[in-house]
Design an enzyme around this catalytic site. Structure first.
Site, PDB file in Angstrom:
ATOM      1  N   CYS A 108      10.442  -2.541  27.841  1.00  0.00           N
ATOM      2  CA  CYS A 108      10.512  -3.515  28.937  1.00  0.00           C
ATOM      3  C   CYS A 108       9.687  -3.057  30.131  1.00  0.00           C
ATOM      4  O   CYS A 108       9.436  -3.828  31.048  1.00  0.00           O
ATOM      5  CB  CYS A 108      11.959  -3.757  29.355  1.00  0.00           C
ATOM      6  SG  CYS A 108      12.776  -2.273  29.955  1.00  0.00           S
TER       7      CYS A 108
ATOM      8  N   ASP B 111      10.539  -0.877  32.383  1.00  0.00           N
ATOM      9  CA  ASP B 111      11.328  -0.531  33.557  1.00  0.00           C
ATOM     10  C   ASP B 111      11.392   0.988  33.770  1.00  0.00           C
ATOM     11  O   ASP B 111      11.410   1.754  32.815  1.00  0.00           O
ATOM     12  CB  ASP B 111      12.741  -1.096  33.424  1.00  0.00           C
ATOM     13  CG  ASP B 111      12.733  -2.616  33.483  1.00  0.00           C
ATOM     14  OD1 ASP B 111      11.657  -3.168  33.782  1.00  0.00           O
ATOM     15  OD2 ASP B 111      13.769  -3.228  33.237  1.00  0.00           O
TER      16      ASP B 111
ATOM     17  N   CYS C 294      14.793  -4.383  35.903  1.00  0.00           N
ATOM     18  CA  CYS C 294      15.579  -5.604  35.856  1.00  0.00           C
ATOM     19  C   CYS C 294      16.868  -5.467  36.674  1.00  0.00           C
ATOM     20  O   CYS C 294      17.245  -4.360  37.084  1.00  0.00           O
ATOM     21  CB  CYS C 294      15.917  -5.937  34.411  1.00  0.00           C
ATOM     22  SG  CYS C 294      17.195  -4.866  33.754  1.00  0.00           S
TER      23      CYS C 294
ATOM     24  N   CYS D 134      19.729  -1.128  29.346  1.00  0.00           N
ATOM     25  CA  CYS D 134      19.501  -0.830  30.764  1.00  0.00           C
ATOM     26  C   CYS D 134      20.498   0.225  31.244  1.00  0.00           C
ATOM     27  O   CYS D 134      20.162   1.094  32.048  1.00  0.00           O
ATOM     28  CB  CYS D 134      19.638  -2.098  31.605  1.00  0.00           C
ATOM     29  SG  CYS D 134      18.894  -3.554  30.855  1.00  0.00           S
TER      30      CYS D 134
HETATM   31 FE1  FES Z   1      14.627  -2.877  30.776  1.00  0.00          FE
HETATM   32 FE2  FES Z   1      16.748  -3.748  31.871  1.00  0.00          FE
HETATM   33  S1  FES Z   1      15.325  -4.944  30.793  1.00  0.00           S
HETATM   34  S2  FES Z   1      16.024  -1.736  31.864  1.00  0.00           S
END
Ligand code: FES
Length: 137
Positions: A34, A36, A60, A104
């Site tokens: 993702c 992040d 996110c 996450c």
């Molecule tokens: Fe990647 Fe939440 S979508 S940490």
């Protein structure tokens, strides 16, 4: 699935956001899927107690909420206790997360453990624990 009120609270009003200068342990982790990134800072006293904990998350809403909750759960506790913090405990404290958002919370657990590992490396203590990854390579 709707987000719980706790998640919304920690997302809109995250606790302990920021950086700690001269932190005793810093952990930077990311999820390649993702994109992040989470950065966790720990200030630890001579009794191994986490006296301060701050984070910066570029990610996110669930990542922000879980890192916020994770800082609250480890602050004031020893590093040994912090190492016992699992992502499921963070999810439970947030009153649940949708299944697609569970990774996450793994990022938050990973960030805390990586910061503790950094602290152990700095003080010359053996890193005798495993860090679960929020994604597989
Ligand atoms: Fe990647 Fe939440 S979508 S940490």
């Amino acid at each position: 699935m709707k987000y719980s009120e706790k998640v919304m609270d920690h997302f809109t009003n995250p606790r302990n956001v920021g950086e700690i200068e001269n932190a005793d342990g810093v952990g930077v982790v990311g999820n390649a899927k993702c994109g992040d990134i989470m950065k966790m800072y720990l200030k630890i006293d001579e009794n191994d107690v986490i006296v301060d904990c701050k984070f910066k998350t570029f990610g996110c809403g669930a990542a922000i909420a879980t890192s916020s909750m994770a800082t609250e759960l480890v602050k004031g506790h020893t590093v040994a206790e912090a190492l016992k913090l699992t992502n499921s405990a963070v999810v439970e404290a947030l009153e649940g997360l949708p299944p697609v958002k569970v990774h996450c919370s793994v990022l938050a657990e990973e960030a805390i453990k990586t910061a503790v590992a950094d602290y152990y490396n700095k003080i010359g203590r053996e890193v005798d624990f495993e860090i679960e990854k929020s994604h597989e390579e």
